[in-house]
Design an enzyme around this catalytic site. Structure first.
Site, short mmCIF file in Angstrom:
data_model
loop_
_atom_site.label_atom_id
_atom_site.label_comp_id
_atom_site.label_asym_id
_atom_site.label_seq_id
_atom_site.Cartn_x
_atom_site.Cartn_y
_atom_site.Cartn_z
CG ASN A 127 18.53 57.29 12.45
OD1 ASN A 127 18.35 56.11 12.17
ND2 ASN A 127 19.35 57.66 13.41
CD GLU B 193 23.30 59.77 13.02
OE1 GLU B 193 24.52 59.50 13.06
OE2 GLU B 193 22.54 59.71 14.01
CB CYS C 156 14.09 62.10 12.61
SG CYS C 156 14.89 63.09 13.87
CD GLU D 130 10.62 59.39 14.47
OE1 GLU D 130 11.70 59.68 13.89
OE2 GLU D 130 10.55 59.17 15.69
CB CYS E 154 12.83 64.70 17.99
SG CYS E 154 12.72 65.23 16.26
CB CYS F 127 9.60 63.74 14.29
SG CYS F 127 11.14 63.38 13.43
N1 THU Z 1 16.26 60.36 15.73
C1 THU Z 1 15.23 59.88 14.98
O1 THU Z 1 15.44 59.31 13.89
N2 THU Z 1 13.97 60.07 15.44
C2 THU Z 1 13.66 60.74 16.58
O2 THU Z 1 12.50 61.00 16.83
C3 THU Z 1 14.72 61.09 17.51
C4 THU Z 1 16.09 61.06 16.97
C5 THU Z 1 17.63 60.17 15.23
C6 THU Z 1 18.32 61.46 14.84
C7 THU Z 1 19.76 61.08 14.99
O3 THU Z 1 20.18 60.46 13.79
C8 THU Z 1 19.77 60.03 16.10
O4 THU Z 1 18.42 59.59 16.22
C9 THU Z 1 20.25 60.57 17.44
O5 THU Z 1 19.58 61.73 17.80
#
Ligand code: THU
Length: 140
Positions: A49, A51, A60, A62, A93, A96
């Protein structure tokens, strides 16, 4: 199940997802995620991930792994390995899930395996994660 992303590969591919998690850029949530997309060819692509100070721009793990796969010219997904920091290990999520579905020839055969720092492991298929999902087959 045999072939790319078969259960026999789990330990090495989960370790690779953990290594990707170490590269996550998550200063805002503090929640790091690593992912590995295994193409049907057996080639493996990493994601974490990433940000942003403008929170909604965060991407994310994935989806970053899938983007790497597609940019390498591979469009058939065999399996996904995820390293989260949750107990039990988190599932991808909704956004994804939809992205994974896009690259599944048969979502019932594409495994998604998730782990965490405690070494717990949970597994689903993409079909289980997004049943009755919308795909290009629905488009005219
Ligand atoms: N996140 C992912 O990388 N994958 C997911 O399937 C769920 C959430 C990340 C997004 C964000 O940077 C952090 O986790 C918190 O939501």
């Amino acid at each position: 199940m045999s072939g790319a992303g078969a259960p026999g590969d789990d330990a090495a591919l989960l370790a690779r997802a953990v290594a990707a998690r170490d590269l996550a850029y998550a200063p805002y949530s503090g929640y790091r995620v690593g992912a590995v997309a295994v193409a049907a060819t057996g080639e493996v692509f990493d994601g974490a991930n990433v940000e942003n100070a403008s929170y909604g721009l965060s991407i994310c793990a994935e989806r970053n792994a899938i983007a790497a796969m597609v940019l390498a010219g591979k469009r058939a997904l065999a399996a996904v390995y995820v390293a989260t920091e949750s107990s039990p290990p988190a599932s991808p999520c909704g956004m994804c899930r939809q992205t994974l579905l896009e690259f599944c020839d048969d979502p019932a055969t594409v495994r998604v395996v998730s782990t965490n720092p405690a070494g717990e492991r949970v597994e689903w298929t993409v079909a289980e994660l997004i049943p009755a999902g919308f795909t290009g087959k629905q488009l005219p």
